[in-house]
Design a protein around this motif. Structure first.
Motif, PDB file in Angstrom:
ATOM      1  N   LEU A  51       1.616 -12.207   7.402  1.00  0.00           N
ATOM      2  CA  LEU A  51       3.092 -11.677   6.870  1.00  0.00           C
ATOM      3  C   LEU A  51       3.063 -11.079   5.688  1.00  0.00           C
ATOM      4  O   LEU A  51       3.752 -10.232   5.509  1.00  0.00           O
ATOM      5  CB  LEU A  51       3.870 -13.063   6.906  1.00  0.00           C
ATOM      6  N   ARG A  52       2.262 -11.623   4.706  1.00  0.00           N
ATOM      7  CA  ARG A  52       2.162 -11.098   3.296  1.00  0.00           C
ATOM      8  C   ARG A  52       1.783  -9.616   3.561  1.00  0.00           C
ATOM      9  O   ARG A  52       2.271  -8.462   2.912  1.00  0.00           O
ATOM     10  CB  ARG A  52       1.274 -11.916   2.460  1.00  0.00           C
ATOM     11  N   ARG A  53       0.653  -9.231   4.245  1.00  0.00           N
ATOM     12  CA  ARG A  53       0.269  -8.190   4.607  1.00  0.00           C
ATOM     13  C   ARG A  53       1.186  -7.193   5.187  1.00  0.00           C
ATOM     14  O   ARG A  53       1.319  -5.889   4.848  1.00  0.00           O
ATOM     15  CB  ARG A  53      -0.974  -7.883   5.402  1.00  0.00           C
ATOM     16  N   LEU A  54       1.897  -7.778   6.095  1.00  0.00           N
ATOM     17  CA  LEU A  54       3.229  -6.746   6.850  1.00  0.00           C
ATOM     18  C   LEU A  54       4.266  -6.366   5.831  1.00  0.00           C
ATOM     19  O   LEU A  54       4.667  -5.255   5.847  1.00  0.00           O
ATOM     20  CB  LEU A  54       3.677  -7.884   8.014  1.00  0.00           C
ATOM     21  N   LEU A  55       4.427  -7.501   5.102  1.00  0.00           N
ATOM     22  CA  LEU A  55       5.523  -7.015   4.140  1.00  0.00           C
ATOM     23  C   LEU A  55       5.211  -6.042   2.954  1.00  0.00           C
ATOM     24  O   LEU A  55       5.907  -5.234   2.615  1.00  0.00           O
ATOM     25  CB  LEU A  55       6.070  -8.505   3.480  1.00  0.00           C
ATOM     26  N   ARG A  56       3.786  -6.304   2.839  1.00  0.00           N
ATOM     27  CA  ARG A  56       3.430  -5.245   1.673  1.00  0.00           C
ATOM     28  C   ARG A  56       3.170  -3.646   2.557  1.00  0.00           C
ATOM     29  O   ARG A  56       3.468  -2.737   1.607  1.00  0.00           O
ATOM     30  CB  ARG A  56       1.767  -5.554   1.118  1.00  0.00           C
ATOM     31  N   SER A  59       6.523  -2.334   2.513  1.00  0.00           N
ATOM     32  CA  SER A  59       7.025  -2.010   1.091  1.00  0.00           C
ATOM     33  C   SER A  59       6.356  -0.810   0.817  1.00  0.00           C
ATOM     34  O   SER A  59       6.967   0.350   0.339  1.00  0.00           O
ATOM     35  CB  SER A  59       6.558  -2.997   0.113  1.00  0.00           C
ATOM     36  N   GLU A  60       5.080  -0.282   1.209  1.00  0.00           N
ATOM     37  CA  GLU A  60       4.437   0.944   0.663  1.00  0.00           C
ATOM     38  C   GLU A  60       5.288   2.000   1.799  1.00  0.00           C
ATOM     39  O   GLU A  60       5.062   3.264   1.267  1.00  0.00           O
ATOM     40  CB  GLU A  60       2.964   0.628   1.139  1.00  0.00           C
ATOM     41  N   GLN A  61       5.619   1.845   2.951  1.00  0.00           N
ATOM     42  CA  GLN A  61       6.157   2.754   3.722  1.00  0.00           C
ATOM     43  C   GLN A  61       7.517   3.065   3.229  1.00  0.00           C
ATOM     44  O   GLN A  61       8.279   3.999   3.768  1.00  0.00           O
ATOM     45  CB  GLN A  61       6.355   2.367   5.245  1.00  0.00           C
ATOM     46  N   GLY A  62       8.170   2.305   2.421  1.00  0.00           N
ATOM     47  CA  GLY A  62       9.503   2.378   1.790  1.00  0.00           C
ATOM     48  C   GLY A  62      10.593   1.720   2.803  1.00  0.00           C
ATOM     49  O   GLY A  62      11.765   2.134   2.470  1.00  0.00           O
ATOM     50  N   ILE A  63      10.070   0.991   3.678  1.00  0.00           N
ATOM     51  CA  ILE A  63      11.088   0.149   4.581  1.00  0.00           C
ATOM     52  C   ILE A  63      11.850  -0.847   3.670  1.00  0.00           C
ATOM     53  O   ILE A  63      12.975  -1.252   3.610  1.00  0.00           O
ATOM     54  CB  ILE A  63      10.614  -0.153   5.619  1.00  0.00           C
ATOM     55  N   LEU A  64      10.840  -1.753   2.841  1.00  0.00           N
ATOM     56  CA  LEU A  64      11.315  -2.641   2.207  1.00  0.00           C
ATOM     57  C   LEU A  64      11.215  -2.337   0.569  1.00  0.00           C
ATOM     58  O   LEU A  64      10.164  -1.484   0.305  1.00  0.00           O
ATOM     59  CB  LEU A  64      10.623  -4.062   2.418  1.00  0.00           C
ATOM     60  N   ALA A  65      11.508  -3.126  -0.378  1.00  0.00           N
ATOM     61  CA  ALA A  65      11.375  -2.849  -1.500  1.00  0.00           C
ATOM     62  C   ALA A  65      11.049  -3.984  -2.400  1.00  0.00           C
ATOM     63  O   ALA A  65      11.744  -5.237  -2.059  1.00  0.00           O
ATOM     64  CB  ALA A  65      12.554  -2.103  -2.529  1.00  0.00           C
ATOM     65  N   ARG A  66      10.262  -4.067  -3.337  1.00  0.00           N
ATOM     66  CA  ARG A  66       9.800  -5.345  -4.144  1.00  0.00           C
ATOM     67  C   ARG A  66      10.949  -5.475  -5.200  1.00  0.00           C
ATOM     68  O   ARG A  66      11.217  -4.491  -6.036  1.00  0.00           O
ATOM     69  CB  ARG A  66       8.412  -5.365  -4.637  1.00  0.00           C
ATOM     70  N   ARG A  67      11.437  -6.549  -5.539  1.00  0.00           N
ATOM     71  CA  ARG A  67      12.348  -6.766  -6.786  1.00  0.00           C
ATOM     72  C   ARG A  67      11.513  -8.039  -7.634  1.00  0.00           C
ATOM     73  O   ARG A  67      10.535  -8.546  -7.220  1.00  0.00           O
ATOM     74  CB  ARG A  67      13.565  -7.559  -6.572  1.00  0.00           C
ATOM     75  N   ASP A  68      12.134  -8.074  -8.908  1.00  0.00           N
ATOM     76  CA  ASP A  68      11.440  -9.096  -9.999  1.00  0.00           C
ATOM     77  C   ASP A  68      11.461 -10.554  -8.979  1.00  0.00           C
ATOM     78  O   ASP A  68      12.389 -10.837  -8.288  1.00  0.00           O
ATOM     79  CB  ASP A  68      12.252  -9.330 -10.962  1.00  0.00           C
ATOM     80  N   GLY A  69      10.610 -11.214  -9.741  1.00  0.00           N
ATOM     81  CA  GLY A  69      10.540 -12.548  -8.860  1.00  0.00           C
ATOM     82  C   GLY A  69       9.873 -12.555  -7.515  1.00  0.00           C
ATOM     83  O   GLY A  69      10.040 -13.836  -6.922  1.00  0.00           O
ATOM     84  N   ARG A  70       9.144 -11.609  -7.213  1.00  0.00           N
ATOM     85  CA  ARG A  70       8.471 -11.678  -6.066  1.00  0.00           C
ATOM     86  C   ARG A  70       9.558 -11.594  -4.779  1.00  0.00           C
ATOM     87  O   ARG A  70       9.271 -12.154  -3.618  1.00  0.00           O
ATOM     88  CB  ARG A  70       7.441 -12.743  -5.816  1.00  0.00           C
ATOM     89  N   ARG A  71      10.731 -11.014  -4.979  1.00  0.00           N
ATOM     90  CA  ARG A  71      11.836 -11.131  -3.845  1.00  0.00           C
ATOM     91  C   ARG A  71      11.666  -9.688  -3.246  1.00  0.00           C
ATOM     92  O   ARG A  71      11.206  -8.887  -3.813  1.00  0.00           O
ATOM     93  CB  ARG A  71      13.216 -11.406  -4.701  1.00  0.00           C
TER      94      ARG A  71
END
Length: 766
Positions: A51-56, A59-71
């Motif tokens: 799951l962590r690899r999928l979320l990363r 994020s790299e594809q620009g579909i998700l974005a990282r926020r402060d506090g690992r959100r």
């Protein structure tokens, strides 16, 4: 969401699909953590690393974005903590905001951000201010924000007059004291011409000289009738249009029948108001008692019967807080169907009222009282001038169109109330009220100064008696009450009066527990002297502000232990709350009436008190600025005219002077005083020249010339002509010293000026 089984959204690998993850993230009020995502989809420890690899990867594809506090958020989702700019208020009183620094041209796709205002932490921000807020996502493009901190008090919104320049237009700010024009950016969507009043926003820039503003809306020409009121309404963000739902509710209301109410329609109650009043919310009656005292009836429009808590009318009234009275316009708290019709106690019409019945002895001491609902019929609509003429004996009561003895009974009861007022010795300020006078076409024709007449004091004392009765009733019944409180002055503020008193030969002892009579002795010392206005205003400035509160600390200025506002529910929301509390009390423990408080929590009532104290201050500011503008406009034709004036306030950059006996204020900057370097003394009462010995202090009479006038800002700039003192700072005999030294001082100033000019000429010739 964490307990929901989202197994249907998983792929055969046991991980959620890309769409499932983005849908979940969008549904969260705040960006979730990886752990919260795993919990939402019931992902066990064996799949946490995939799951962590999928979320990363997302994020790299620009579909998700990282926020402060690992959100984790979607790219368009705003950070949980964001700097916002408040742009408006909606019909519910909540703020509408945008991300600070965003271009207003791109608002079509911008998220809607609703700021939930809580007033427990102090004053709410104004439109144009920036705030640090915590965001909660409540829809795909909708957020709720709660204020963490107000970051900026200086507003980015500007108001002013468009002026022509070599390269287009500039904006001359309407704020008093601002004399530097700002570059103005115009567009086809916001056209303007020189002389227009506009609202603009300050654009980001580096350095003061590069400041540029962009027009948001055009308020019309400054020469239009009503231009100053339009400017005040925009500048102070005053709500002046009623939503359709509010109008519909008001139009559906009707006067209630007499059943269940005390029928007082045969009692000779009369209204006494100004000649231009349109809403009559109080009527009075008095008659002698067999014991030598008086029976008073104070009837107040029963607004609570019509405006029920939670209704559209109530929400709008709460948001407005009060009516706003501008020189040529009234912005009412309630629609005209209520304020000028159903709740206006017009003569010879049945009207629902709350009536305070008060029995007093011949020295104005209250013996007993009660407050109950009634149906009344005013017997006459009287003006202050008419009642004053009867009081002065220049008009016979029979010519006032009232039943025999009506006014003389009111005078007798007021005489008793005045004895009680004198005994408790409230603060005896005697200030003249500035009123703008208009002709039949609503064009301003002058400024009038009016002192309170006996007929106005009569009504004031009747209203105070009713307000005290309302507060005492709710206190005795242990019911919640919105008190009108006025704290004792801050000793540091009052301390400046000691030096002022010494300068005018009076006394004001420091280090004592202050009571109104201490101020009254100083006011009595200057009664009917040239210092009277100046000292009255100095005493007024030393006082705390009266506000609304659920905690009772008393009213210092009135010398009253218990005080509430009960007598103007048409124009003040505080009075409406007091009426509702009295309605609950009258139910005596039975089922809560629908027009009562409906068990409103004290916390909410406390927040309302803060809010309506703010709206009251805002309305007073709008009225004051409007009058300043009208007053300045009358001086536009008097440029270069010389007149007498008196200094009423001193600052480190100049002095404020009272013109035309108080009709206007003008500012005399240091550069327009006799040439010298001036220091403000420790007391804040005097400006002292370092080299020439010139001294200017509060109360000093000067001859001044009108140098510049800006009606839109309300500013009048002055130039010194004569007056002031040379030598040491004056003592209590300064007035006599001033008179003797004025001509000598002026001559010395002229000689020094001539000497400087000669030196300058010699330098140029060399």
């Amino acid at each position: 969401m964490a307990d929901q089984d989202n197994s249907d959204d998983k792929t055969i690998t046991g991980l959620p699909t890309q769409q499932a993850i983005t849908d979940y993230v969008n549904s969260c009020a705040t960006p979730p953590t990886q752990r919260e995502i795993a919990r939402a989809f019931n992902i066990g420890q064996d799949y946490r690393a995939p799951l962590r690899r999928l979320l990363r990867s997302l994020s790299e594809q620009g579909i998700l974005a990282r926020r402060d506090g690992r959100r984790i958020a979607t790219p368009d989702q705003l950070p949980e903590v964001t700097v916002l700019e408040l742009v408006s208020f909606d019909d519910n009183g909540d703020g509408m905001a945008r991300v600070a620094g965003e271009n207003s041209d791109d608002e079509a796709d911008a998220p809607e951000i609703r700021v939930i205002l809580s007033r427990k932490a102090g004053r709410a921000p104004s439109v144009g201010q920036t705030i640090l807020a915590r965001l909660a996502r409540v829809g795909p493009n909708l957020y709720e924000a709660r204020i963490i901190k107000v970051l900026e008090r200086q507003q980015k919104r500007l108001f002013g007059e468009v002026i022509a320049s070599n390269k287009g237009f500039k904006l001359m700010p309407a704020e008093r004291g601002k004399r530097d024009a700002i570059n103005l950016q115009t567009s086809s969507s916001a056209p303007c011409v020189a002389g227009d009043l506009v609202e603009a926003e300050l654009l980001p820039s580096k350095g003061y000289l590069a400041k540029t503003a962009r027009i948001i809306r055009n308020l019309g020409s400054s020469s239009n009738t009503g231009a100053f009121s339009a400017l005040a309404i925009a500048e102070f963000n005053i709500r002046h249009h009623f939503p359709d739902a509010v109008i519909s509710e008001a139009n559906a209301l009707k006067t209630p029948p007499a059943k269940g109410r005390l029928d007082l329609r045969d009692t000779a109650l009369v209204t006494i108001d100004g000649a231009d009043a349109k809403d009559f919310d109080d009527a009075v009656f008095a008659e002698p008692t067999d014991t030598g005292g008086w029976r008073l009836l104070i009837a107040i429009a029963d607004v609570s019967h019509y405006v029920r808590q939670g209704s559209a009318l109530d929400k709008e009234a709460r948001t407005r807080g009060n009516s706003v009275y501008l020189p040529d316009l009234v912005v009412p708290m309630l629609p005209e169907a209520i304020s000028n019709d159903l709740c206006s106690l017009r003569p010879h019409e049945d009207r629902a009222a709350m009536v305070a019945e008060i029995f007093i002895d011949n020295e104005g001491q209250r013996i007993s009282h009660s407050i109950q609902r009634a149906l009344i019929k005013s017997h006459a609509r009287l003006t202050y001038d008419t009642v004053q003429a009867v009081f002065d004996g220049t008009l016979d009561e029979a010519d006032a169109d009232v039943p025999h003895g009506t006014l003389h009974a009111l005078f007798g009861a007021w005489h008793a109330l005045n004895i009680d007022r004198t005994a408790r010795e409230p603060l005896a300020l005697d200030l003249q009220e500035r009123r703008v006078e208009f002709d039949d076409s609503n064009n301003a024709v002058g400024i009038a100064l009016r002192k309170q007449s006996e007929s106005q004091r009569l009504i004031e004392d009747f209203m105070i008696a009713a307000n005290v009765a309302a507060a005492d009733t709710l206190i005795a019944a242990k019911r919640p009450c919105v008190f009108r409180v006025h704290d004792a002055p801050d000793p540091k503020k009052a301390d400046s009066l000691h030096k002022l008193a010494d300068a005018i030969g009076g006394k004001f002892t420091r280090g004592q527990v202050l009571q109104p009579h201490h101020f009254n002795k100083l006011l009595a010392h200057v009664k009917d002297t040239t210092d009277e206005l100046m000292v009255n205003e100095a005493v007024l400035r030393s006082q705390s502000k009266a506000v609304y509160d659920i905690n009772n600390i008393g009213h210092f200025g009135l010398s009253l232990r218990n005080y509430a506002h009960f007598t103007s529910p048409i124009r003040r929301y505080a009075d409406l709350l007091v009426h509702r509390a009295l309605v609950d009390h009258a139910a005596k423990g039975k089922k809560a009436p629908v027009d009562g408080l409906l068990d409103m929590p004290l916390e909410i009532m406390g927040e309302i008190c803060t809010h309506i104290s703010e709206t009251e201050a805002n309305a007073a500011g709008a009225e004051r600025r409007s009058i300043d503008r009208f007053a300045a406009a009358f001086f536009e034709s008097r440029i270069n005219e010389t007149m007498d004036a008196v200094i009423v306030a001193i600052t480190g950059f100049g002095a404020f002077l009272r013109l035309d006996d108080g009709k206007a204020d003008g500012f005399l900057p240091l550069k327009n005083l006799p040439d010298d370097y001036y220091d403000l003394d420790a007391s804040g009462q005097w400006l002292e020249g370092r080299h020439t010995g010139w001294t200017f202090g509060i109360g000093t009479e000067l001859g001044v010339q009108i140098a510049e006038v800006n009606a839109v800002s309300g500013g009048i700039l002055l130039r010194w002509v004569s007056g002031g003192l040379s030598g040491d700072r004056p003592n209590r005999n300064s007035r006599m010293a001033h008179k003797k030294g004025e001509n000598r001082s002026s001559a010395k100033a002229a000689k020094r000026s001539s000497h400087r000019k000669n030196k300058s000429s010699r330098r140029k010739s060399r």
